[in-house]
Design a protein around this motif. Sequence first.
Motif, mmCIF file in Angstrom:
data_model
loop_
_atom_site.group_PDB
_atom_site.id
_atom_site.type_symbol
_atom_site.label_atom_id
_atom_site.label_comp_id
_atom_site.label_asym_id
_atom_site.label_seq_id
_atom_site.Cartn_x
_atom_site.Cartn_y
_atom_site.Cartn_z
ATOM 1 N N LYS A 67 -95.472 -43.398 -37.541
ATOM 2 C CA LYS A 67 -95.084 -44.653 -38.184
ATOM 3 C C LYS A 67 -94.448 -45.573 -37.159
ATOM 4 O O LYS A 67 -93.573 -45.161 -36.400
ATOM 5 N N LEU A 68 -94.896 -46.807 -37.141
ATOM 6 C CA LEU A 68 -94.323 -47.832 -36.283
ATOM 7 C C LEU A 68 -93.614 -48.840 -37.166
ATOM 8 O O LEU A 68 -94.229 -49.470 -38.029
ATOM 9 N N MET A 69 -92.307 -48.982 -36.951
ATOM 10 C CA MET A 69 -91.512 -49.941 -37.704
ATOM 11 C C MET A 69 -91.107 -51.065 -36.754
ATOM 12 O O MET A 69 -90.342 -50.840 -35.814
ATOM 13 N N VAL A 70 -91.652 -52.251 -36.970
ATOM 14 C CA VAL A 70 -91.361 -53.404 -36.118
ATOM 15 C C VAL A 70 -90.212 -54.153 -36.775
ATOM 16 O O VAL A 70 -90.378 -54.727 -37.853
ATOM 17 N N VAL A 71 -89.051 -54.111 -36.144
ATOM 18 C CA VAL A 71 -87.847 -54.618 -36.808
ATOM 19 C C VAL A 71 -87.223 -55.772 -36.038
ATOM 20 O O VAL A 71 -87.186 -55.778 -34.814
ATOM 21 N N GLY A 72 -86.732 -56.745 -36.793
ATOM 22 C CA GLY A 72 -85.981 -57.848 -36.207
ATOM 23 C C GLY A 72 -84.504 -57.629 -36.480
ATOM 24 O O GLY A 72 -84.103 -57.502 -37.637
ATOM 25 N N ILE A 73 -83.694 -57.558 -35.442
ATOM 26 C CA ILE A 73 -82.276 -57.274 -35.621
ATOM 27 C C ILE A 73 -81.432 -58.545 -35.637
ATOM 28 O O ILE A 73 -80.207 -58.489 -35.556
ATOM 29 N N GLY A 74 -82.099 -59.703 -35.766
ATOM 30 C CA GLY A 74 -81.352 -60.960 -35.761
ATOM 31 C C GLY A 74 -80.725 -61.195 -34.399
ATOM 32 O O GLY A 74 -81.202 -60.690 -33.376
ATOM 33 N N PRO A 75 -79.634 -61.929 -34.350
ATOM 34 C CA PRO A 75 -78.967 -62.171 -33.069
ATOM 35 C C PRO A 75 -78.362 -60.906 -32.463
ATOM 36 O O PRO A 75 -77.987 -60.895 -31.299
ATOM 37 N N GLY A 76 -78.236 -59.853 -33.278
ATOM 38 C CA GLY A 76 -77.758 -58.591 -32.726
ATOM 39 C C GLY A 76 -76.518 -58.041 -33.373
ATOM 40 O O GLY A 76 -76.269 -56.843 -33.328
ATOM 41 N N SER A 77 -75.709 -58.886 -33.988
ATOM 42 C CA SER A 77 -74.476 -58.405 -34.599
ATOM 43 C C SER A 77 -74.789 -57.650 -35.883
ATOM 44 O O SER A 77 -75.759 -57.953 -36.589
ATOM 45 N N GLU A 78 -73.962 -56.663 -36.198
ATOM 46 C CA GLU A 78 -74.194 -55.832 -37.375
ATOM 47 C C GLU A 78 -74.233 -56.649 -38.660
ATOM 48 O O GLU A 78 -75.044 -56.398 -39.555
ATOM 49 N N GLY A 79 -73.381 -57.656 -38.754
ATOM 50 C CA GLY A 79 -73.322 -58.455 -39.965
ATOM 51 C C GLY A 79 -74.575 -59.256 -40.231
ATOM 52 O O GLY A 79 -74.841 -59.640 -41.375
ATOM 53 N N TRP A 80 -75.349 -59.538 -39.204
ATOM 54 C CA TRP A 80 -76.584 -60.304 -39.359
ATOM 55 C C TRP A 80 -77.817 -59.418 -39.254
ATOM 56 O O TRP A 80 -78.909 -59.898 -38.978
ATOM 57 N N ARG A 81 -77.660 -58.139 -39.478
ATOM 58 C CA ARG A 81 -78.789 -57.212 -39.481
ATOM 59 C C ARG A 81 -79.031 -56.763 -40.916
ATOM 60 O O ARG A 81 -78.108 -56.351 -41.608
ATOM 61 N N SER A 82 -80.271 -56.833 -41.381
ATOM 62 C CA SER A 82 -80.536 -56.523 -42.781
ATOM 63 C C SER A 82 -80.386 -55.030 -43.045
ATOM 64 O O SER A 82 -80.617 -54.190 -42.160
ATOM 65 N N PRO A 83 -80.004 -54.651 -44.272
ATOM 66 C CA PRO A 83 -79.924 -53.230 -44.627
ATOM 67 C C PRO A 83 -81.250 -52.507 -44.433
ATOM 68 O O PRO A 83 -81.278 -51.341 -44.040
ATOM 69 N N GLU A 84 -82.371 -53.195 -44.715
ATOM 70 C CA GLU A 84 -83.678 -52.557 -44.538
ATOM 71 C C GLU A 84 -83.913 -52.209 -43.075
ATOM 72 O O GLU A 84 -84.398 -51.116 -42.751
ATOM 73 N N VAL A 85 -83.581 -53.131 -42.174
ATOM 74 C CA VAL A 85 -83.748 -52.856 -40.745
ATOM 75 C C VAL A 85 -82.868 -51.681 -40.328
ATOM 76 O O VAL A 85 -83.312 -50.786 -39.592
ATOM 77 N N SER A 86 -81.635 -51.666 -40.797
ATOM 78 C CA SER A 86 -80.736 -50.562 -40.453
ATOM 79 C C SER A 86 -81.294 -49.235 -40.943
ATOM 80 O O SER A 86 -81.226 -48.220 -40.246
ATOM 81 N N ARG A 87 -81.863 -49.235 -42.155
ATOM 82 C CA ARG A 87 -82.454 -47.998 -42.681
ATOM 83 C C ARG A 87 -83.647 -47.563 -41.846
ATOM 84 O O ARG A 87 -83.837 -46.365 -41.584
ATOM 85 N N MET A 88 -84.464 -48.519 -41.421
ATOM 86 C CA MET A 88 -85.634 -48.170 -40.615
ATOM 87 C C MET A 88 -85.223 -47.596 -39.266
ATOM 88 O O MET A 88 -85.778 -46.595 -38.802
ATOM 89 N N VAL A 89 -84.237 -48.224 -38.640
ATOM 90 C CA VAL A 89 -83.765 -47.714 -37.350
ATOM 91 C C VAL A 89 -83.170 -46.314 -37.533
ATOM 92 O O VAL A 89 -83.418 -45.414 -36.731
ATOM 93 N N SER A 90 -82.410 -46.130 -38.602
ATOM 94 C CA SER A 90 -81.805 -44.820 -38.862
ATOM 95 C C SER A 90 -82.862 -43.754 -39.073
ATOM 96 O O SER A 90 -82.680 -42.592 -38.684
#
Length: 616
Positions: A347-370
């Motif tokens: 599985k390839l998950m292509v994720v955008g982490i926004g500017p990089g700060s935790e507060g601007w990272r979506s929960p879905e992206v965090s779940r995918m990275v995890s």
Amino acid sequence: MTISPAIIILSQAALPMARRIAVATGGDVHGLARRITESVDATFTNTGQHLGDLFQDGRPIVALMASGALIRLLAPHLGDKHNEPPVIAVAEDGSAVVPLLGGHHGANDLAREIARVVDGFAAITTAGDLKFGIALDVPPEGWVLANPEAAKQMMADLVAGKTARLEGEADWLANSGLPLSAEGETTLVASANAVNAPADGLLYHPKNLVLGIGCERGADGDEALALALESLGQAGLSPASVGLVASIDVKADETAVHHVASHFGCPVRFFDAATLEAETPRLKNPSDIVFAEVGCHGVSEGAALAAVGAAGELIAEKRKSKRATCAIAQAREAFTAANLPGRARGKLMVVGIGPGSEGWRSPEVSRMVSASTDLVGYSLYLDLLGPLAKGKTRHDFDLGKEEARVRHAMELAGEGKSVALVCSGDAGIYAMATLVFELLDKADGPEGLTPEARRIEIAVSPGISALQAAAARAGAPLGHDFCTISLSDLLTPWEDIKRRVTAAGEGDFVIAFYNPVSKKRRTQLAWARDKLLEHRPASTPVILATNLGREGELIRVVPLGSLNVDDVDMLTVVVVGSSNSSTVTTGDGKTWVYTPRGYARKEGSAMISMVSGDAA
């Protein structure tokens, strides 16, 4: 995959104890921002919201705080106890470790582990766990309780002194502290067969059955599922005991195979033709036709046997439908995440982490990275993940290696790994998602991907783009029509860029310029400024947003006529307002930029007003 706990602290005094627990459990320390002076893995400003988010995401929680406060904060989120993560309250001095929720999902064991580390007392209150060291209502991974409604009475009977008779094989029951007897007054049944639960006890199904599935390309998923259910019924086997679906690797992207697995809620594993061919002596229905087509004498039977290994056996030989085949094998042990054979579909998950700060990272992206095993990206972007990157295999790339980065991520996924391809901003805006699909589109060329990489699962998750971040920090400049233009001519001819800038100027769009300058490229932004001044006032507000969401963030608003290229660097996004964009200064002295949703023109604009489609 075991999820590491979040260690929650509300004061600086609790930090040393939290770090001891984090080291022992592999967890991350999360601290209340206004009370923590030292660096921690993550911070939060709203305790209740943060705890709720962690709980909803299924993250184990170890909170160094009063148990009553923890209970009240999580109360709105409580529901099905069978799906709740472990929640543990720990006294700040470590003297008491109290599992509040998820006792049967690891909280009791985690509490004991923490108590050993901090020299405290684990306050276990679950009756069955205390007396027998086992929870009958929540069997271990790889097992399913068919009649959970009877578990409470069963445990009460055993606690009261009754004995149980075990029918079938289940080491976790046989080796427990339960009062087992050949003449037991209650019954515990362990069976993969489709049998009724005993009136005086519990029925457990081991997830040790493998459905070997073969199918034609494009076969209907419902057809394959109907065949699988029919095969189980004919063999007298319980669907609850299906622990795995298996097939040949060339079917890794076959919808029908995954449809069957989805129905049974189990993983899918794939084997190459050579592995399946090695099972030929054990096949009941070898086929020369199948061998000529895919290189082995049987797909469904071969895959089922390969999955259960030499100790397993084929218990239902191949059955056919119009376009699919199904066979069933039984393993000696139940399947768990730790003993899955074969290879997963990558599985390839292509994720955008926004500017990089935790507060601007979506929960879905965090779940995918995890959920990933491997991270691929520019080194800075991977660093910005902070504790989310812990335990992952990193594949760092320099800037300018975009295609190599994407190709590497896809090939890793082709090996059966779960890969997060990490992009800043949004993954689909001047980022890597496009390259993923470009490579797939030319996959059959001489520089194409491996066959395995072409069969991977792909998911793209959005992030806050630099355009959105700049707009939010500066006010509301995107209140009307807008566009984005990259001023980099590395991949786009400069003449095409000039044409787009001209068109956007004539159309009076708010424009976000990406890649406005580089060390060697300084003239494009100046040209764009001069071209836009032909179509909008020199007073038009321009936003210069640098290091968005990161240390050193700087937001400046300047008039278009005074835009100086030397004020812009590679980390700056330039947003040029339309002829309608305006500024307003609030009482605190801050200047905001906004673009009205109407079409009124400013004085001095060279634009022609349009009313109801007619030129004024």
